[in-house]
Design a protein around this motif. Structure first.
Motif, short mmCIF file in Angstrom:
data_model
loop_
_atom_site.label_atom_id
_atom_site.label_comp_id
_atom_site.label_asym_id
_atom_site.label_seq_id
_atom_site.Cartn_x
_atom_site.Cartn_y
_atom_site.Cartn_z
N TRP A 227 -7.52 5.63 2.21
CA TRP A 227 -7.73 4.52 3.26
C TRP A 227 -8.80 5.46 4.44
N ASP A 228 -7.69 6.07 5.04
CA ASP A 228 -8.10 6.70 6.95
C ASP A 228 -8.97 8.34 6.30
N MET B 181 0.62 -0.91 0.20
CA MET B 181 0.08 0.08 0.27
C MET B 181 0.49 1.35 -0.31
N GLU C 130 1.75 4.86 -0.30
CA GLU C 130 1.01 6.71 0.70
C GLU C 130 -0.39 7.40 0.02
N LYS D 102 -2.99 4.88 1.49
CA LYS D 102 -3.09 4.96 2.20
C LYS D 102 -3.85 6.46 3.29
N ARG D 103 -3.65 7.34 2.25
CA ARG D 103 -4.49 8.69 3.15
C ARG D 103 -5.41 8.21 2.03
#
Length: 106
Positions: free
Chosen positions: A9-10, A1, A3, A6-7
């Protein structure tokens, strides 16, 4: 994954959590309200936030799904596991014929 992923998803998890908090708030306001007009507004907002929760949650793999507290089962409320597909189908319609309006940009 990476960056960026991930951002993303967050952000989705944060919005899902925000929708859960809003569902809880509107459910409580609905239960406490004595005015039919106020109840109708609370129910409309409750269903909107529930729909947002379901759209986001339905897009996650089973491991990352959350269970919505204070789910409304009244007419017009979204259903777990069915909302994302209904949303995708609705987005295929022209803007004037969409059932859910424009909650997101095209």
């Amino acid at each position: 994954m990476d960056e960026r992923e991930k951002r993303s998803w967050d952000e989705r998890i944060a919005r899902r959590d925000e929708a859960q908090a809003e569902v809880n708030s509107f459910a409580e306001r609905y239960r406490r309200s004595r005015s039919d007009e106020h109840k109708a507004r609370c129910l409309e907002e409750w269903h909107f936030e529930q729909r947002i929760f379901d759209i986001i949650n339905d897009s996650f793999p089973p491991r990352y799904k959350a269970k919505l507290q204070n789910r409304s089962y009244r007419e017009g409320a979204s259903r777990e596991g069915k909302t994302l597909e209904a949303f995708i189908q609705d987005r295929k319609r022209s803007k004037g014929k969409r059932k859910w309006g424009d909650y997101v940009d095209d």
